[in-house]
Motif scaffolding. Structure first.
Motif, PDB file in Angstrom:
ATOM      1  N   UNK A  46       0.833  -1.208   0.000  1.00 19.60           N
ATOM      2  CA  UNK A  46       0.000   0.000   0.000  1.00 19.60           C
ATOM      3  C   UNK A  46       0.865   1.255   0.000  1.00 19.60           C
ATOM      4  N   UNK A  47       1.940   1.230   0.766  1.00 23.26           N
ATOM      5  CA  UNK A  47       2.844   2.386   0.793  1.00 23.26           C
ATOM      6  C   UNK A  47       3.460   2.620  -0.583  1.00 23.26           C
ATOM      7  N   UNK A  48       3.853   1.532  -1.243  1.00 24.38           N
ATOM      8  CA  UNK A  48       4.412   1.663  -2.589  1.00 24.38           C
ATOM      9  C   UNK A  48       3.371   2.214  -3.548  1.00 24.38           C
ATOM     10  N   UNK A  49       2.137   1.709  -3.444  1.00 20.62           N
ATOM     11  CA  UNK A  49       1.071   2.194  -4.316  1.00 20.62           C
ATOM     12  C   UNK A  49       0.808   3.681  -4.075  1.00 20.62           C
ATOM     13  N   UNK A  50       0.815   4.108  -2.813  1.00 23.24           N
ATOM     14  CA  UNK A  50       0.604   5.525  -2.500  1.00 23.24           C
ATOM     15  C   UNK A  50       1.699   6.389  -3.114  1.00 23.24           C
ATOM     16  N   UNK A  51       2.943   5.935  -2.995  1.00 23.34           N
ATOM     17  CA  UNK A  51       4.065   6.708  -3.562  1.00 23.34           C
ATOM     18  C   UNK A  51       3.971   6.732  -5.083  1.00 23.34           C
ATOM     19  N   UNK A  52       3.557   5.637  -5.671  1.00 17.95           N
ATOM     20  CA  UNK A  52       3.402   5.585  -7.126  1.00 17.95           C
ATOM     21  C   UNK A  52       2.325   6.569  -7.579  1.00 17.95           C
ATOM     22  N   UNK A 100      11.740  14.492  -8.473  1.00 21.38           N
ATOM     23  CA  UNK A 100      12.955  13.750  -8.136  1.00 21.38           C
ATOM     24  C   UNK A 100      12.881  13.220  -6.712  1.00 21.38           C
ATOM     25  N   UNK A 101      12.350  14.031  -5.801  1.00 23.40           N
ATOM     26  CA  UNK A 101      12.215  13.594  -4.410  1.00 23.40           C
ATOM     27  C   UNK A 101      11.230  12.426  -4.291  1.00 23.40           C
ATOM     28  N   UNK A 102      10.095  12.523  -5.007  1.00 27.06           N
ATOM     29  CA  UNK A 102       9.109  11.445  -4.977  1.00 27.06           C
ATOM     30  C   UNK A 102       9.662  10.172  -5.604  1.00 27.06           C
ATOM     31  N   UNK A 103      10.445  10.350  -6.658  1.00 25.41           N
ATOM     32  CA  UNK A 103      11.048   9.182  -7.303  1.00 25.41           C
ATOM     33  C   UNK A 103      11.999   8.472  -6.349  1.00 25.41           C
ATOM     34  N   UNK A 104      12.800   9.245  -5.646  1.00 24.11           N
ATOM     35  CA  UNK A 104      13.728   8.639  -4.690  1.00 24.11           C
ATOM     36  C   UNK A 104      12.976   7.961  -3.545  1.00 24.11           C
ATOM     37  N   UNK A 105      11.889   8.585  -3.101  1.00 23.22           N
ATOM     38  CA  UNK A 105      11.075   7.979  -2.037  1.00 23.22           C
ATOM     39  C   UNK A 105      10.452   6.679  -2.523  1.00 23.22           C
ATOM     40  N   UNK A 139      13.165   4.033  -2.655  1.00 22.17           N
ATOM     41  CA  UNK A 139      13.495   3.566  -1.304  1.00 22.17           C
ATOM     42  C   UNK A 139      12.448   2.579  -0.800  1.00 22.17           C
ATOM     43  N   UNK A 140      11.168   2.893  -1.022  1.00 18.28           N
ATOM     44  CA  UNK A 140      10.103   1.976  -0.608  1.00 18.28           C
ATOM     45  C   UNK A 140      10.175   0.678  -1.407  1.00 18.28           C
ATOM     46  N   UNK A 141      10.467   0.803  -2.708  1.00 14.47           N
ATOM     47  CA  UNK A 141      10.591  -0.392  -3.553  1.00 14.47           C
ATOM     48  C   UNK A 141      11.744  -1.269  -3.071  1.00 14.47           C
ATOM     49  N   UNK A 142      12.821  -0.654  -2.595  1.00 14.63           N
ATOM     50  CA  UNK A 142      13.948  -1.431  -2.062  1.00 14.63           C
ATOM     51  C   UNK A 142      13.555  -2.181  -0.799  1.00 14.63           C
ATOM     52  N   UNK A 143      12.808  -1.505   0.078  1.00 11.61           N
ATOM     53  CA  UNK A 143      12.345  -2.170   1.304  1.00 11.61           C
ATOM     54  C   UNK A 143      11.432  -3.336   0.938  1.00 11.61           C
ATOM     55  N   UNK A 144      10.520  -3.103  -0.017  1.00 12.16           N
ATOM     56  CA  UNK A 144       9.636  -4.172  -0.478  1.00 12.16           C
ATOM     57  C   UNK A 144      10.432  -5.315  -1.080  1.00 12.16           C
ATOM     58  N   UNK A 145      11.457  -4.978  -1.845  1.00 16.82           N
ATOM     59  CA  UNK A 145      12.290  -6.015  -2.468  1.00 16.82           C
ATOM     60  C   UNK A 145      12.980  -6.875  -1.424  1.00 16.82           C
ATOM     61  N   UNK A 146      13.491  -6.255  -0.361  1.00 21.97           N
ATOM     62  CA  UNK A 146      14.155  -7.036   0.695  1.00 21.97           C
ATOM     63  C   UNK A 146      13.145  -7.973   1.375  1.00 21.97           C
ATOM     64  N   UNK A 147      11.918  -7.477   1.577  1.00 22.12           N
ATOM     65  CA  UNK A 147      10.886  -8.325   2.162  1.00 22.12           C
ATOM     66  C   UNK A 147      10.575  -9.493   1.232  1.00 22.12           C
ATOM     67  N   UNK A 148      10.494  -9.207  -0.068  1.00 17.93           N
ATOM     68  CA  UNK A 148      10.243 -10.276  -1.038  1.00 17.93           C
ATOM     69  C   UNK A 148      11.388 -11.286  -1.068  1.00 17.93           C
ATOM     70  N   UNK A 149      12.614 -10.788  -1.000  1.00 15.15           N
ATOM     71  CA  UNK A 149      13.766 -11.699  -1.042  1.00 15.15           C
ATOM     72  C   UNK A 149      13.769 -12.636   0.160  1.00 15.15           C
ATOM     73  N   UNK A 184      14.232  -0.070 -13.757  1.00 14.40           N
ATOM     74  CA  UNK A 184      12.942  -0.513 -14.283  1.00 14.40           C
ATOM     75  C   UNK A 184      11.946   0.647 -14.250  1.00 14.40           C
ATOM     76  N   UNK A 185      11.092   0.668 -15.255  1.00 23.18           N
ATOM     77  CA  UNK A 185      10.062   1.706 -15.294  1.00 23.18           C
ATOM     78  C   UNK A 185       9.227   1.652 -14.013  1.00 23.18           C
ATOM     79  N   UNK A 186       8.979   2.817 -13.454  1.00 21.33           N
ATOM     80  CA  UNK A 186       8.211   2.891 -12.209  1.00 21.33           C
ATOM     81  C   UNK A 186       6.784   2.418 -12.449  1.00 21.33           C
ATOM     82  N   UNK A 187       6.303   1.525 -11.585  1.00 25.28           N
ATOM     83  CA  UNK A 187       4.963   0.963 -11.734  1.00 25.28           C
ATOM     84  C   UNK A 187       4.384   0.673 -10.354  1.00 25.28           C
TER      85      UNK A 187
END
Length: 555
Positions: free
Chosen positions: A158-164, A352-357, A360-370, A404-407
């Motif tokens: 949900x956090x990733x979706x909100x940032x997207x 640029x700030x939103x993209x970085x945010x 960062x959230x995508x990285x946290x999600x990726x670690x959880x997925x890994x 990767x394209x932001x999605x």
């Protein structure tokens, strides 16, 4: 948990009422008997599309009613409360009616609802794994969804979706400003010239009306002066005779006469008032004359400014009285354009700030997925090695790709890889696994991922296709274990799977040559033995088949 399902005039079902229990329930029957019909009916209750062909021939409507227990289902209760549809904390009743014309109506606890609302509630009640689920497993988005279900990190998703969504909305604003930048620049240059021109003239509010009045007065100043002086002379200043002296003489004469006739008194009073008025008017006229002067220089100034105002009004195609408001509107528009340019720069920084945010959230999600991928892969590998794939290895690769394209789903490349034989290099699931191997892997993934997903009822519709022998028994045990914590309904043709169920239901089909009906009945222990024997040996029940059935049931 699904407590009861009632079906009326749906497909080949005339009337069906079944009660369901916790644990694993196997649904068996001959091929073509309609084993999946109850699942199809339940799917309609959960928002699937309705068609006129679903109504039993000769009936005017089909009706499906499902009753669910809400015990320990806080998400379903919260959803019902938010939609103002909760009548009972313990149970929920969903009803779907389809007319023979194909129109449908849906109800939750007696209140009419939309299909979207059915789907919204259904996600918290039932998870259906269809016959083609194994083939779906080859799709990247299905693999990602299964992994996310197992990881159980909805807050991260949900956090990733909100940032997207924030990023997309800001990007739209930025793109809109950028697309209009060329037009905006041309407009800004024009406004810069127009505003400068009007700034230099600097007309004030209501100034034109004042100029117009003064222009008229100065244009006729000589005539005003001459006529005013003549009038003052006649009213007050003439030595021989003037209006004021005439009125005063009349008052004197009539005042003497009113002693003889009282009716003259009102006339004397009126003349006295007139005398006062003429005197005051004469004094004001003298002041006006004293203040009135013929000023050629001021006339030139007013004439020049009046003419310039008229010229600018014609140039900008506005009424001269509206020149001030027009000037102010151009100033505001010019300021807004300047602000848009500043906003474009600010939005670029925000983007640029939103993209970085987001990253960062995508990285946290990726670690959880890994982390989840490693655990899920280990469990799946353990299960498939018990399904006659003793040398198989299974892994889930999660690779974070910031380019990767932001999605909406993040920036992970997720791959299910498998090696089914010793010495065989691991490769993508779709390249390595045969049909039977895919069935086993897919079933293991679905069962394990579903066990971690908080849905109380799970339905498996012939997902054991391509599995037989000892492997089938392992699959049955796997589903039975899943049934210890959830309600599991499994449509199967395998006796080894059916024997593992806590409960078993038989689907039968009858036809009199004119109509066909399907029935579903729960089986008692002896009936289960006979049904398992039929699955083992066919329609002819042998002692051996019956003995094997008892053995499967552990009797």
């Amino acid at each position: 948990m699904l407590l009861q399902l009632s079906v009326r005039n749906f497909a080949i079902v005339q009337s069906l009422d079944i009660e369901l229990h916790s644990g694993m329930t196997a649904i068996t029957g001959e091929t073509g008997a309609g084993k999946s019909i109850a699942i199809d009916a339940l799917s309609l209750c959960l928002g699937d599309r309705a068609e006129a062909s679903m109504v039993r021939k000769g009936a005017d409507k089909a009706e499906i009613t499902a009753c669910f227990a809400l015990h320990n289902l806080p998400l379903a209760q919260q959803w019902l409360t938010s939609q103002e549809l909760q009548e009972d904390d313990q149970e929920c009743v969903i009803r779907r009616v389809i007319s023979c014309e194909g129109r449908s109506k849906a109800y939750i606890n007696g209140a009419p609802v939309s299909l979207q609302q059915l789907k919204g509630l259904g996600q918290y009640l039932v998870n259906i794994h269809g016959q083609h689920a194994h083939q779906q497993l080859l799709k990247a988005d299905v693999q990602r969804e299964l992994l996310d279900n197992y990881a159980n990190h909805p807050d991260l998703l949900q956090e990733l979706l909100n940032r997207y969504q924030q990023l997309q909305e800001t990007r739209k604003q930025y793109q809109l400003l950028q697309d209009n930048q060329q037009h905006r620049e041309a407009r800004r240059q024009l406004l810069a010239y127009q505003v400068q021109e009007l700034d230099e003239f600097a007309i004030e509010e209501s100034e034109f009306e004042q100029l117009e009045v003064e222009h008229k007065r100065l244009s006729h100043s000589q005539s005003l002066l001459e006529q005013s002086q003549t009038s003052f002379h006649q009213l007050y200043d003439a030595d021989d005779i003037n209006a004021l002296s005439i009125i005063q003489h009349a008052i004197d004469r009539l005042s003497e006469l009113q002693e003889h006739d009282a009716s003259l008194t009102p006339i004397v009073d009126l003349l006295s008032e007139a005398n006062i008025q003429v005197d005051e008017a004469s004094q004001q006229l003298r002041d006006y004359i004293d203040g009135l002067e013929v000023d050629p220089f001021r006339m030139q100034q007013v004439e020049a400014r009046f003419s310039k105002a008229m010229e600018l009004a014609r140039k900008h195609q506005v009424m001269p009285e509206g020149l001030y408001e027009y000037h102010q509107s151009l100033v505001q528009e010019f300021a807004q354009l300047q602000q848009d340019d500043n906003q474009l720069e600010a939005l670029a920084l925000t983007l640029e700030q939103l993209k970085q945010a987001y990253i960062q959230t995508a990285e946290v999600l990726s670690r959880s997925r890994q982390t989840a991928a490693q655990k899920l892969a280990e469990q799946v590998q353990n299960e498939i090695r018990q399904m006659n794939m003793s040398q198989a290895s299974f892994a889930i690769q999660v690779q974070f790709d910031p380019q990767m394209a932001i999605n909406r789903q993040g920036q992970d490349v997720i791959r299910f890889v498998v090696a089914t034989n010793p010495g065989q290099p691991a490769d993508l699931l779709e390249k390595v696994a045969s049909g039977g191997e895919l069935s086993r892997i897919g079933l293991a993934v679905q069962v394990i991922a579903s066990a971690n997903h908080k849905v109380p009822t799970m339905i498996f519709d012939e997902v054991d296709t391509g599995i037989s022998g000892p492997t089938a028994s392992v699959v049955g045990q796997l589903l039975r274990r899943l049934g210890q914590d959830a309600q599991v309904l499994c449509v199967t043709h395998l006796p080894q799977v059916a024997a593992c169920a806590h409960h078993q239901m038989l689907v039968t089909k009858f036809s009199d040559g004119k109509t066909t009906e399907t029935h579903m009945i729960p089986l008692a222990q002896q009936q289960r033995i006979e049904e398992l024997a039929r699955l083992l040996a066919g329609d002819k029940l042998t002692d051996t088949a019956l003995a094997n059935a008892r053995e499967l049931l552990g009797l």
